[in-house]
Scaffold this motif. Sequence first.
Motif, short mmCIF file in Angstrom:
data_model
loop_
_atom_site.label_atom_id
_atom_site.label_comp_id
_atom_site.label_asym_id
_atom_site.label_seq_id
_atom_site.Cartn_x
_atom_site.Cartn_y
_atom_site.Cartn_z
N SER A 5 0.84 -1.20 0.00
CA SER A 5 0.00 0.00 0.00
C SER A 5 0.87 1.25 0.00
O SER A 5 0.51 2.27 -0.60
CB SER A 5 -0.98 -0.01 1.18
N ILE A 6 2.01 1.19 0.67
CA ILE A 6 2.93 2.33 0.63
C ILE A 6 3.41 2.57 -0.80
O ILE A 6 3.43 3.70 -1.29
CB ILE A 6 4.14 2.08 1.56
N THR A 7 3.75 1.48 -1.47
CA THR A 7 4.24 1.60 -2.85
C THR A 7 3.15 2.16 -3.75
O THR A 7 3.41 3.00 -4.62
CB THR A 7 4.73 0.24 -3.37
N ARG A 8 1.90 1.73 -3.54
CA ARG A 8 0.79 2.27 -4.33
C ARG A 8 0.69 3.78 -4.14
O ARG A 8 0.45 4.51 -5.09
CB ARG A 8 -0.53 1.62 -3.91
N ASN A 9 0.86 4.23 -2.93
CA ASN A 9 0.85 5.67 -2.64
C ASN A 9 1.96 6.40 -3.37
O ASN A 9 1.75 7.45 -3.95
CB ASN A 9 1.04 5.91 -1.13
N ILE A 10 3.15 5.84 -3.29
CA ILE A 10 4.31 6.46 -3.93
C ILE A 10 4.07 6.59 -5.42
O ILE A 10 4.30 7.65 -6.02
CB ILE A 10 5.59 5.63 -3.65
N VAL A 11 3.58 5.51 -6.02
CA VAL A 11 3.33 5.51 -7.47
C VAL A 11 2.24 6.53 -7.82
O VAL A 11 2.36 7.26 -8.81
CB VAL A 11 2.95 4.09 -7.95
N ALA A 12 1.21 6.62 -6.99
CA ALA A 12 0.12 7.57 -7.27
C ALA A 12 0.63 9.01 -7.18
O ALA A 12 0.33 9.84 -8.04
CB ALA A 12 -1.02 7.34 -6.28
N ILE A 13 1.42 9.30 -6.16
CA ILE A 13 1.94 10.65 -5.98
C ILE A 13 2.87 11.02 -7.14
O ILE A 13 2.79 12.10 -7.72
CB ILE A 13 2.69 10.77 -4.63
N ALA A 14 3.75 10.09 -7.49
CA ALA A 14 4.71 10.35 -8.57
C ALA A 14 3.98 10.51 -9.91
O ALA A 14 4.33 11.38 -10.71
CB ALA A 14 5.74 9.23 -8.64
#
Length: 112
Positions: A5-14
């Motif tokens: 879920s952290i990685t999903r956040n990172i990808v969404a923000i980027a």
Amino acid sequence: MHELSITRNIVAIASDAAKGRRVRTVTLEVGALSGVMPDAIAFCFGVVSAETPIAGALLDIRKIDGRGRCRACGSEFAAAALYAPCPCGSREVDLIRGEELNIKSLELEEAA
Ligand SMILES: [Zn+2]
């Protein structure tokens, strides 16, 4: 898995920040005491970023060591764990580094 879920956040923000431009590199700062495993983020990133605007981007993870400052004696020291005591024995310690989980920068491809 927490890192997914952290990685999903990172990808969404980027993806948002890129505003349609191609992203070459995402630089991430991960504190040693953040509770996040950099290897797991790296593993998830390729999977999660596929079929998003940042597919193919490189993930550059900068690990940040933990550091505490003692309220009793004022010294700064490498903190290997959360709540690590100062070498002087005091547990009155402020963590000044090591809990980061930030996107530090995005390297974008120049618009043609
Ligand atoms: Zn101390």
